[in-house]
Design a protein around this motif. Structure first.
Motif, short mmCIF file in Angstrom:
data_model
loop_
_atom_site.label_atom_id
_atom_site.label_comp_id
_atom_site.label_asym_id
_atom_site.label_seq_id
_atom_site.Cartn_x
_atom_site.Cartn_y
_atom_site.Cartn_z
N LEU A 7 0.84 -1.21 0.00
CA LEU A 7 0.00 0.00 0.00
C LEU A 7 0.87 1.25 0.00
N LEU A 8 1.94 1.23 0.81
CA LEU A 8 2.84 2.38 0.88
C LEU A 8 3.48 2.65 -0.48
N PHE A 9 3.99 1.59 -1.12
CA PHE A 9 4.67 1.78 -2.41
C PHE A 9 3.67 2.20 -3.49
N ARG A 10 2.43 1.73 -3.40
CA ARG A 10 1.39 2.18 -4.33
C ARG A 10 1.23 3.69 -4.24
N ILE A 11 1.19 4.17 -2.98
CA ILE A 11 1.02 5.61 -2.78
C ILE A 11 2.22 6.37 -3.31
N PHE A 12 3.43 5.83 -3.05
CA PHE A 12 4.64 6.43 -3.62
C PHE A 12 4.53 6.50 -5.14
N ALA A 29 2.08 9.12 -6.22
CA ALA A 29 2.49 10.49 -5.90
C ALA A 29 3.70 10.93 -6.71
N PHE A 30 4.75 10.11 -6.76
CA PHE A 30 5.92 10.55 -7.52
C PHE A 30 6.52 9.47 -8.42
N GLY A 31 5.66 8.71 -9.06
CA GLY A 31 6.12 7.81 -10.12
C GLY A 31 7.12 6.76 -9.68
N PHE A 32 7.10 6.41 -8.39
CA PHE A 32 7.96 5.34 -7.87
C PHE A 32 7.61 4.05 -8.59
#
Lengths: 271, 272
Positions: free
Chosen positions: A116-121, A124-127
């Motif tokens: 979930l955290l990496f999805r948000i990353f 938000a900034f194309g991680f």
């Protein structure tokens, strides 16, 4: 306990643990791809293993992620342990309790929460999911083990050692690297080895945090178990098994020799 | 030491901890209580009640697996802890070694063994027994897989406390007239309660939350809570909000069971 009963009991448990591994290794030499019919002996799968692009790249990815994440986790965790060691009681308890979360939480929850955290990353900034997300996730579940193996060594360390070093003219940095680090080194090494092992073997957290571009070996194996596991994987596990067995045997021999030496020294002292 | 600088050494980790431990858990809670549009809802939590049978099944299988691991692991750890030190080291090495083969492969090997035309049936066939058609794809096979994979997690903590039990304590109990069973339950069990607690936790937590062992050995009709959660995040029924709600429920169950057990463990300690 009665001797024969103990022996039988130990042998039964070891049989239970080793039968599947024995089967796996035996069938890595089987001519046909069948996992139940023995059709003849061959080394083919060992040769094919080194030409199997998918397995070889997964193996390489596993090694890259394991090395990066365990080295970084060891650095981060050792520094953290030193800092936490000198904290006051209340903040220390809070930090240690939070550090305990990844150890005690079911792996699947660590996995989905990081996903979930990496999805948000990524929103938000194309991680991008891949090596970076895997390494970040592995550091996260590895750091607590490093901290928990360095902390006891810090507690055992004589606090006056550092003061003595300072009195004898070391600056703070020298005192740390020349006195504290050697004292806690066994803890750092065992933390590093634990991190390396967990990272190589991790399936659950990697499964949720790898995305689709990078596969580690456990992920490749999991995908294979849905269809059919190719005997090349059996061959690879047989190799890993033999290498680890070799390392452990050598370690046992060295330990045994050291124990003997120590016993000799002790006797010499007592004379 | 203990200066300002050394305290600062923990700060990178504290930032790390906040981003990668605390924030993700808050995200799980946040997702569990929101809809796709980000509005607050308790619907996700309400839907989890549909999965009560799956939750109960997961708990039941985890309890059985943990109990079997304890029953198998306790005598084994005790036997090992009473051996000569060099033998102890060798046996521990032998117990840890299988863990170096990926657990998926070891579980897959069990599939090979248990299949209808698998190796166990072939072996029994040599003696004219069987074939048994229903060894794979049932709950028994899942329990077998869990016990197989997690037994070392029970044995290692038990062994590490039992090896510290002084042989003279056991001899004293025997001299004072305790028989073998009494020695085990009145001396060895109380002295190894911390190991029992750690071992039970280390087996129960992965057992209740596993998702691949159940799929491989349970044949797809025995989904556990882990399987359902996985399907919400990476499977066909993509719904991270429901998935988070289920993950939250699982986390609460694990915490409750563990604190209950911890309580029980502490009381035992006081009683001794």
């Amino acid at each position: 306990m009665k001797k024969p009963f103990s022996k039988i009991y130990i042998s039964l448990i070891l049989m239970f643990l080793y039968i599947p591994i024995f089967v796996l290794i035996v069938f890595s030499f089987n001519v046909s791809k069948s996992r139940a019919n023995w059709t003849g002996f061959t080394f083919d799968w060992y040769i094919k293993l080194f030409h199997n692009r998918q397995i070889m790249s997964a193996l390489l990815n596993t090694v890259i992620v394991a090395i990066f994440s365990s080295v970084l986790a060891t650095l981060l965790g050792t520094a953290a342990a030193v800092g936490i060691h000198f904290m006051k009681k209340a903040p220390k308890a809070i930090v240690m309790n939070i550090t305990y979360i990844p150890i005690i939480n079911p792996e699947i929850i660590t996995g989905v929460s990081l996903m979930l955290l990496f999805r948000i990353f990524s929103d938000a900034f194309g991680f991008k999911f891949g090596f970076l997300s895997l390494i970040l996730a592995h550091i996260t579940f590895n750091v607590p083990y490093v901290i928990y193996s360095v902390m006891p060594k810090l507690r055992q360390m004589n606090p006056y050692l550092l003061e003595a070093a300072r009195d004898l003219g070391c600056n703070e940095r020298q005192a740390f690297f020349k006195v504290a680090v050697p004292e806690i080194l066994p803890g750092i090494i065992s933390g590093f080895l634990m991190a390396l092992t967990f990272s190589i073997d991790d399936f659950v957290v990697s499964y949720f945090t790898s995305g689709t571009s990078v596969e580690t070996l456990p992920i490749t194996i999991a995908a294979m178990t849905r269809k059919k596991v190719s005997p090349e994987i059996n061959a690879l596990s047989a190799i890993i098994f033999i290498v680890v067995l070799g390392i452990l045997i050598i370690k046992n021999i060295i330990d045994g020799k050291n124990a003997k030496k120590e016993a000799k020294n002790n006797r010499a002292v007592s004379f | 030491m203990g200066s300002f600088k050394t305290k600062l050494m923990a700060s990178p980790y504290i930032i790390w901890m906040a981003i990668f431990i605390i924030v993700p858990l808050c995200l799980v809670i946040g997702f569990a209580f929101t809809t796709k549009d980000g509005k607050f809802t308790i619907e996700n939590i309400a839907i989890t009640t549909e999965y009560v049978p799956v939750l109960l099944r997961s708990m039941w299988l985890a309890v059985i697996s943990t109990a079997i691991c304890l029953l198998l692991g306790f005598p084994l750890s005790f036997i090992i802890s009473r051996l000569m030190p060099n033998k102890q080291g060798m046996l521990l090495t032998l117990l840890i070694l299988p863990m170096w083969i990926n657990f998926l492969l070891r579980t897959y090997a069990w599939m090979t063994l248990l299949e209808s035309n698998g190796l166990i049936n072939k072996f029994l066939g040599l003696f004219g027994i069987g074939p048994f058609d229903n060894m794979l794809n049932n709950q028994g096979a899942i329990v077998l897989g869990m016990v197989y994979n997690y037994l070392p997690f029970m044995i290692l903590p038990l062994y590490s406390v039992m090896t510290k039990i002084d042989e003279s304590v056991i001899e004293a109990a025997q001299d004072l007239g305790a028989n073998y069973i009494k020695v085990i339950f009145k001396v060895v069990v109380p002295l190894s309660i911390q190991g029992i607690y750690t071992g039970v936790t280390m087996v129960f937590v992965p057992s209740i939350s596993t998702f691949i062992i159940s799929r491989m050995l349970g044949g797809g009709s025995n989904d556990l809570i882990g399987d359902i959660i996985e399907q919400q995040f990476l499977g066909n029924s993509y719904n991270p909000h429901l998935g988070s709600a289920l993950a939250l429920v699982l986390m609460v169950i694990v915490l409750l069971v563990m604190s209950l057990f911890n309580q029980f463990g502490n009381e035992e300690n006081i009683a001794v």
